[in-house]
Design a protein around this motif. Sequence first.
Motif, PDB file in Angstrom:
ATOM      1  N   PRO A 140     -33.566  31.813  28.504  1.00 49.67           N
ATOM      2  CA  PRO A 140     -34.520  31.111  27.656  1.00 49.67           C
ATOM      3  C   PRO A 140     -34.531  29.616  27.921  1.00 49.67           C
ATOM      4  O   PRO A 140     -33.569  29.049  28.437  1.00 49.67           O
ATOM      5  N   THR A 141     -35.632  29.029  27.557  1.00 56.27           N
ATOM      6  CA  THR A 141     -35.744  27.574  27.488  1.00 56.27           C
ATOM      7  C   THR A 141     -35.943  27.253  26.016  1.00 56.27           C
ATOM      8  O   THR A 141     -36.883  27.745  25.389  1.00 56.27           O
ATOM      9  N   ALA A 142     -35.027  26.495  25.473  1.00 57.16           N
ATOM     10  CA  ALA A 142     -35.100  26.157  24.053  1.00 57.16           C
ATOM     11  C   ALA A 142     -36.016  24.959  23.852  1.00 57.16           C
ATOM     12  O   ALA A 142     -35.957  23.995  24.611  1.00 57.16           O
ATOM     13  N   ARG A 143     -36.852  25.032  22.855  1.00 55.84           N
ATOM     14  CA  ARG A 143     -37.707  23.896  22.513  1.00 55.84           C
ATOM     15  C   ARG A 143     -36.897  22.811  21.811  1.00 55.84           C
ATOM     16  O   ARG A 143     -37.276  21.661  21.805  1.00 55.84           O
ATOM     17  N   TYR A 144     -35.794  23.205  21.217  1.00 57.68           N
ATOM     18  CA  TYR A 144     -34.910  22.280  20.516  1.00 57.68           C
ATOM     19  C   TYR A 144     -33.489  22.554  20.996  1.00 57.68           C
ATOM     20  O   TYR A 144     -33.189  23.644  21.443  1.00 57.68           O
ATOM     21  N   ASP A 145     -32.630  21.582  20.875  1.00 57.48           N
ATOM     22  CA  ASP A 145     -31.256  21.803  21.334  1.00 57.48           C
ATOM     23  C   ASP A 145     -30.241  21.653  20.207  1.00 57.48           C
ATOM     24  O   ASP A 145     -29.094  21.330  20.440  1.00 57.48           O
ATOM     25  N   HIS A 146     -30.667  21.922  19.019  1.00 62.57           N
ATOM     26  CA  HIS A 146     -29.791  21.760  17.863  1.00 62.57           C
ATOM     27  C   HIS A 146     -29.430  23.120  17.280  1.00 62.57           C
ATOM     28  O   HIS A 146     -30.094  23.628  16.392  1.00 62.57           O
ATOM     29  N   PHE A 147     -28.350  23.712  17.818  1.00 63.44           N
ATOM     30  CA  PHE A 147     -27.917  25.022  17.366  1.00 63.44           C
ATOM     31  C   PHE A 147     -26.437  24.986  16.999  1.00 63.44           C
ATOM     32  O   PHE A 147     -25.638  24.390  17.696  1.00 63.44           O
ATOM     33  N   LEU A 148     -26.102  25.663  15.923  1.00 62.77           N
ATOM     34  CA  LEU A 148     -24.693  25.840  15.575  1.00 62.77           C
ATOM     35  C   LEU A 148     -24.106  26.983  16.389  1.00 62.77           C
ATOM     36  O   LEU A 148     -22.926  26.962  16.726  1.00 62.77           O
ATOM     37  N   SER A 149     -24.925  27.991  16.691  1.00 62.17           N
ATOM     38  CA  SER A 149     -24.495  29.094  17.538  1.00 62.17           C
ATOM     39  C   SER A 149     -25.709  29.698  18.228  1.00 62.17           C
ATOM     40  O   SER A 149     -26.845  29.552  17.767  1.00 62.17           O
ATOM     41  N   TYR A 150     -25.444  30.375  19.338  1.00 61.91           N
ATOM     42  CA  TYR A 150     -26.497  30.980  20.154  1.00 61.91           C
ATOM     43  C   TYR A 150     -25.886  32.145  20.923  1.00 61.91           C
ATOM     44  O   TYR A 150     -24.768  32.042  21.436  1.00 61.91           O
ATOM     45  N   ARG A 151     -26.603  33.260  20.988  1.00 56.90           N
ATOM     46  CA  ARG A 151     -26.149  34.403  21.792  1.00 56.90           C
ATOM     47  C   ARG A 151     -27.380  35.127  22.361  1.00 56.90           C
ATOM     48  O   ARG A 151     -28.265  35.528  21.616  1.00 56.90           O
ATOM     49  N   LEU A 152     -27.390  35.286  23.679  1.00 57.25           N
ATOM     50  CA  LEU A 152     -28.407  36.065  24.379  1.00 57.25           C
ATOM     51  C   LEU A 152     -27.799  37.418  24.733  1.00 57.25           C
ATOM     52  O   LEU A 152     -26.717  37.470  25.338  1.00 57.25           O
ATOM     53  N   SER A 153     -28.456  38.504  24.355  1.00 60.61           N
ATOM     54  CA  SER A 153     -27.981  39.851  24.663  1.00 60.61           C
ATOM     55  C   SER A 153     -29.103  40.610  25.364  1.00 60.61           C
ATOM     56  O   SER A 153     -30.261  40.527  24.960  1.00 60.61           O
ATOM     57  N   ILE A 154     -28.729  41.362  26.415  1.00 62.38           N
ATOM     58  CA  ILE A 154     -29.678  42.192  27.149  1.00 62.38           C
ATOM     59  C   ILE A 154     -29.209  43.636  27.049  1.00 62.38           C
ATOM     60  O   ILE A 154     -28.034  43.930  27.295  1.00 62.38           O
ATOM     61  N   TYR A 155     -30.136  44.534  26.724  1.00 61.09           N
ATOM     62  CA  TYR A 155     -29.840  45.955  26.568  1.00 61.09           C
ATOM     63  C   TYR A 155     -30.727  46.772  27.500  1.00 61.09           C
ATOM     64  O   TYR A 155     -31.898  46.434  27.705  1.00 61.09           O
ATOM     65  N   ASN A 156     -30.180  47.870  28.020  1.00 58.26           N
ATOM     66  CA  ASN A 156     -31.003  48.760  28.832  1.00 58.26           C
ATOM     67  C   ASN A 156     -31.784  49.709  27.918  1.00 58.26           C
ATOM     68  O   ASN A 156     -31.673  49.624  26.689  1.00 58.26           O
ATOM     69  N   ARG A 157     -32.538  50.621  28.501  1.00 53.14           N
ATOM     70  CA  ARG A 157     -33.405  51.485  27.693  1.00 53.14           C
ATOM     71  C   ARG A 157     -32.644  52.489  26.844  1.00 53.14           C
ATOM     72  O   ARG A 157     -33.218  53.136  25.960  1.00 53.14           O
ATOM     73  N   TRP A 158     -31.363  52.667  27.092  1.00 52.55           N
ATOM     74  CA  TRP A 158     -30.534  53.551  26.280  1.00 52.55           C
ATOM     75  C   TRP A 158     -29.781  52.781  25.196  1.00 52.55           C
ATOM     76  O   TRP A 158     -28.949  53.344  24.495  1.00 52.55           O
ATOM     77  N   GLY A 159     -30.034  51.497  25.087  1.00 54.69           N
ATOM     78  CA  GLY A 159     -29.397  50.683  24.062  1.00 54.69           C
ATOM     79  C   GLY A 159     -28.026  50.162  24.429  1.00 54.69           C
ATOM     80  O   GLY A 159     -27.331  49.599  23.590  1.00 54.69           O
ATOM     81  N   GLU A 160     -27.634  50.318  25.684  1.00 57.96           N
ATOM     82  CA  GLU A 160     -26.331  49.834  26.142  1.00 57.96           C
ATOM     83  C   GLU A 160     -26.395  48.330  26.401  1.00 57.96           C
ATOM     84  O   GLU A 160     -27.288  47.855  27.102  1.00 57.96           O
ATOM     85  N   LEU A 161     -25.471  47.587  25.831  1.00 61.94           N
ATOM     86  CA  LEU A 161     -25.380  46.151  26.090  1.00 61.94           C
ATOM     87  C   LEU A 161     -24.929  45.945  27.536  1.00 61.94           C
ATOM     88  O   LEU A 161     -23.870  46.421  27.934  1.00 61.94           O
ATOM     89  N   ILE A 162     -25.741  45.259  28.340  1.00 66.34           N
ATOM     90  CA  ILE A 162     -25.387  45.077  29.748  1.00 66.34           C
ATOM     91  C   ILE A 162     -25.169  43.613  30.129  1.00 66.34           C
ATOM     92  O   ILE A 162     -24.658  43.327  31.206  1.00 66.34           O
ATOM     93  N   PHE A 163     -25.535  42.688  29.230  1.00 67.45           N
ATOM     94  CA  PHE A 163     -25.297  41.272  29.495  1.00 67.45           C
ATOM     95  C   PHE A 163     -25.246  40.541  28.167  1.00 67.45           C
ATOM     96  O   PHE A 163     -25.996  40.852  27.241  1.00 67.45           O
TER      97      PHE A 163
END
Length: 98
Positions: free
Chosen positions: A27-50
């Motif tokens: 992602p590209t954030a429009r703002y940079d003021h975050f207390l926390s941030y998490r990017l998660s990617i899931y496959n079509r079976w719902g498995e967390l892969i990243f």
Amino acid sequence: VLWSDQVFYLPNAFTPNGDGLNDVFKPTARYDHFLSYRLSIYNRWGELIFESESLDRGWDGSHNGRPAPQGTYVCRIDYIPTGASQTKTVAGTVVLLR
């Protein structure tokens, strides 16, 4: 093409083929003021892969050290903006093209 939730811009497709163009999904954030941030990617079976807790680290299209198959994946961003007390969530899909 990008999708947006007003806070993040994300591509709806990427091509991790080593040509230096659109090789990493992040992602590209429009703002940079975050207390926390998490990017998660899931496959079509719902498995967390990243997963990443850094805006600078995106998904390179791999899973367990091997190229993930071409297809559609679910992207989820959980974040707390500065000054807020509750986690906000943004979700959508991204297409990995090989």
